[in-house]
Write a protein that holds these residues in place. Structure first.
Motif, mmCIF file in Angstrom:
data_model
loop_
_atom_site.group_PDB
_atom_site.id
_atom_site.type_symbol
_atom_site.label_atom_id
_atom_site.label_comp_id
_atom_site.label_asym_id
_atom_site.label_seq_id
_atom_site.Cartn_x
_atom_site.Cartn_y
_atom_site.Cartn_z
ATOM 1 N N TRP A 1 0.838 -1.203 0.000
ATOM 2 C CA TRP A 1 0.000 0.000 0.000
ATOM 3 C C TRP A 1 0.872 1.252 0.000
ATOM 4 O O TRP A 1 0.618 2.190 -0.755
ATOM 5 C CB TRP A 1 -0.937 0.003 1.211
ATOM 6 N N MET A 2 1.924 1.278 0.819
ATOM 7 C CA MET A 2 2.823 2.432 0.854
ATOM 8 C C MET A 2 3.448 2.668 -0.519
ATOM 9 O O MET A 2 3.498 3.802 -1.002
ATOM 10 C CB MET A 2 3.925 2.241 1.910
ATOM 11 N N ASP A 3 3.912 1.596 -1.162
ATOM 12 C CA ASP A 3 4.492 1.715 -2.506
ATOM 13 C C ASP A 3 3.480 2.301 -3.487
ATOM 14 O O ASP A 3 3.814 3.160 -4.300
ATOM 15 C CB ASP A 3 4.955 0.354 -3.020
ATOM 16 N N HIS A 4 2.252 1.805 -3.422
ATOM 17 C CA HIS A 4 1.199 2.262 -4.335
ATOM 18 C C HIS A 4 0.906 3.758 -4.149
ATOM 19 O O HIS A 4 0.780 4.495 -5.126
ATOM 20 C CB HIS A 4 -0.075 1.440 -4.104
ATOM 21 N N ILE A 5 0.816 4.196 -2.911
ATOM 22 C CA ILE A 5 0.539 5.613 -2.631
ATOM 23 C C ILE A 5 1.741 6.472 -3.008
ATOM 24 O O ILE A 5 1.598 7.575 -3.542
ATOM 25 C CB ILE A 5 0.177 5.815 -1.139
ATOM 26 N N TRP A 6 2.940 5.982 -2.758
ATOM 27 C CA TRP A 6 4.157 6.757 -2.985
ATOM 28 C C TRP A 6 4.486 6.911 -4.469
ATOM 29 O O TRP A 6 5.078 7.919 -4.878
ATOM 30 C CB TRP A 6 5.325 6.101 -2.255
ATOM 31 N N ALA A 7 4.131 5.938 -5.299
ATOM 32 C CA ALA A 7 4.540 5.905 -6.707
ATOM 33 C C ALA A 7 4.296 7.219 -7.463
ATOM 34 O O ALA A 7 5.206 7.700 -8.144
ATOM 35 C CB ALA A 7 3.871 4.731 -7.418
ATOM 36 N N PRO A 8 3.121 7.846 -7.377
ATOM 37 C CA PRO A 8 2.918 9.074 -8.145
ATOM 38 C C PRO A 8 3.790 10.252 -7.688
ATOM 39 O O PRO A 8 3.976 11.203 -8.435
ATOM 40 C CB PRO A 8 1.443 9.421 -7.918
ATOM 41 N N TYR A 9 4.322 10.187 -6.496
ATOM 42 C CA TYR A 9 5.120 11.292 -5.953
ATOM 43 C C TYR A 9 6.619 11.093 -6.157
ATOM 44 O O TYR A 9 7.383 12.047 -6.065
ATOM 45 C CB TYR A 9 4.847 11.453 -4.455
ATOM 46 N N GLN A 10 7.042 9.873 -6.427
ATOM 47 C CA GLN A 10 8.468 9.557 -6.455
ATOM 48 C C GLN A 10 9.248 10.429 -7.440
ATOM 49 O O GLN A 10 10.357 10.856 -7.136
ATOM 50 C CB GLN A 10 8.671 8.080 -6.765
ATOM 51 N N TRP B 1 15.981 4.134 -2.185
ATOM 52 C CA TRP B 1 14.631 3.579 -2.154
ATOM 53 C C TRP B 1 14.593 2.116 -1.730
ATOM 54 O O TRP B 1 13.745 1.750 -0.906
ATOM 55 C CB TRP B 1 13.924 3.782 -3.500
ATOM 56 N N PRO B 2 15.472 1.249 -2.251
ATOM 57 C CA PRO B 2 15.420 -0.141 -1.775
ATOM 58 C C PRO B 2 15.665 -0.247 -0.261
ATOM 59 O O PRO B 2 15.004 -1.025 0.437
ATOM 60 C CB PRO B 2 16.529 -0.843 -2.563
ATOM 61 N N ASP B 3 16.593 0.562 0.249
ATOM 62 C CA ASP B 3 16.870 0.548 1.683
ATOM 63 C C ASP B 3 15.668 1.077 2.470
ATOM 64 O O ASP B 3 15.327 0.545 3.523
ATOM 65 C CB ASP B 3 18.119 1.383 1.989
ATOM 66 N N ARG B 4 15.027 2.117 1.947
ATOM 67 C CA ARG B 4 13.848 2.678 2.623
ATOM 68 C C ARG B 4 12.734 1.646 2.703
ATOM 69 O O ARG B 4 12.082 1.501 3.723
ATOM 70 C CB ARG B 4 13.374 3.931 1.893
ATOM 71 N N ARG B 5 12.527 0.920 1.626
ATOM 72 C CA ARG B 5 11.491 -0.118 1.613
ATOM 73 C C ARG B 5 11.819 -1.236 2.607
ATOM 74 O O ARG B 5 10.957 -1.691 3.340
ATOM 75 C CB ARG B 5 11.334 -0.705 0.220
ATOM 76 N N GLN B 6 13.080 -1.675 2.614
ATOM 77 C CA GLN B 6 13.486 -2.739 3.533
ATOM 78 C C GLN B 6 13.350 -2.297 4.989
ATOM 79 O O GLN B 6 12.923 -3.073 5.840
ATOM 80 C CB GLN B 6 14.921 -3.190 3.245
ATOM 81 N N ALA B 7 13.717 -1.056 5.262
ATOM 82 C CA ALA B 7 13.582 -0.531 6.630
ATOM 83 C C ALA B 7 12.111 -0.503 7.045
ATOM 84 O O ALA B 7 11.770 -0.849 8.188
ATOM 85 C CB ALA B 7 14.193 0.862 6.729
ATOM 86 N N ALA B 8 11.235 -0.110 6.135
ATOM 87 C CA ALA B 8 9.803 -0.087 6.441
ATOM 88 C C ALA B 8 9.289 -1.496 6.702
ATOM 89 O O ALA B 8 8.536 -1.726 7.657
ATOM 90 C CB ALA B 8 9.020 0.567 5.301
ATOM 91 N N LEU B 9 9.710 -2.442 5.871
ATOM 92 C CA LEU B 9 9.263 -3.822 6.065
ATOM 93 C C LEU B 9 9.771 -4.388 7.388
ATOM 94 O O LEU B 9 9.029 -5.035 8.125
ATOM 95 C CB LEU B 9 9.713 -4.698 4.894
ATOM 96 N N ARG B 10 11.026 -4.111 7.718
ATOM 97 C CA ARG B 10 11.575 -4.571 9.014
ATOM 98 C C ARG B 10 10.798 -3.953 10.178
ATOM 99 O O ARG B 10 10.478 -4.633 11.151
ATOM 100 C CB ARG B 10 13.053 -4.204 9.136
#
Length: 181
Positions: free
Chosen positions: A65-74, A85-94
């Motif tokens: 859901w976060m990825d979906h909402i963030w996509a138009p703003y990236q 971005w990959p690190d940010r996603r991994q940190a969020a998942l952790r």
């Protein structure tokens, strides 16, 4: 593993967040229905349930859901080079997998600002009630307020108990007069 999580998002001009008298604290008039993000992220739980943008049963669903909402703003992020971005996603998942909140916010090139947050529920630090409970008037009030706790069905069966608590004390608007010693 989290019981469930609630997603909240806001985007607008950054200046809106810093205007005086904006309802960003639980005791501010209009706070409960204002779409503006609260000063303290867990105070989203005091707002009307209509402002819950997503409810996820797993960390992976919340991250999707976060990825979906963030996509138009990236592509509009003001300083994209400083974000891994990959690190940010991994940190969020952790964080979500460990029962902690995930929070992304950035300034945009057009003076805008975007916030995407996922809060774990029940929250491990704040004792706010789940926003899916019906609310009565006022921030933090919910049906049955003052009668102990409420039980909701957890995604994997069983139940989880969420204590009902009073809203926070009002934020002081001025300092009390000092007394001479």
């Amino acid at each position: 593993m989290i019981h469930h999580s609630h997603g909240y998002t806001w985007s607008g001009q950054a200046a809106e967040l810093y205007r005086p008298l904006q309802p960003r604290r639980p005791n501010d008039p209009g706070f409960v229905t204002s779409p503006l993000p609260p000063v303290h992220r867990t105070d989203w739980f005091y707002k009307v349930p209509a402002l819950v943008a997503d409810t996820s049963a797993s960390s992976e669903q919340a991250l999707a859901w976060m990825d979906h909402i963030w996509a138009p703003y990236q592509e509009r992020v003001r300083y994209p080079a400083r974000i891994d971005w990959p690190d940010r996603r991994q940190a969020a998942l952790r964080a979500l997998t460990g029962g902690r909140d995930a929070h992304w916010e950035e300034y945009l090139v057009d003076g805008g600002y975007v916030i995407v947050q996922v809060l774990c529920c029940p929250h491990r630090v704040a004792s706010h009630p789940c926003p899916l409970f019906p609310r009565e008037a006022g921030p933090g009030a919910c049906a049955g307020f003052g009668r102990g706790s409420a039980s909701v069905t957890a995604p994997r069966g069983g139940a989880t108990t969420i204590p009902r608590t009073a809203p926070p004390a009002p934020y002081p608007t001025s300092r009390p007069p000092s007394t001479p010693r």
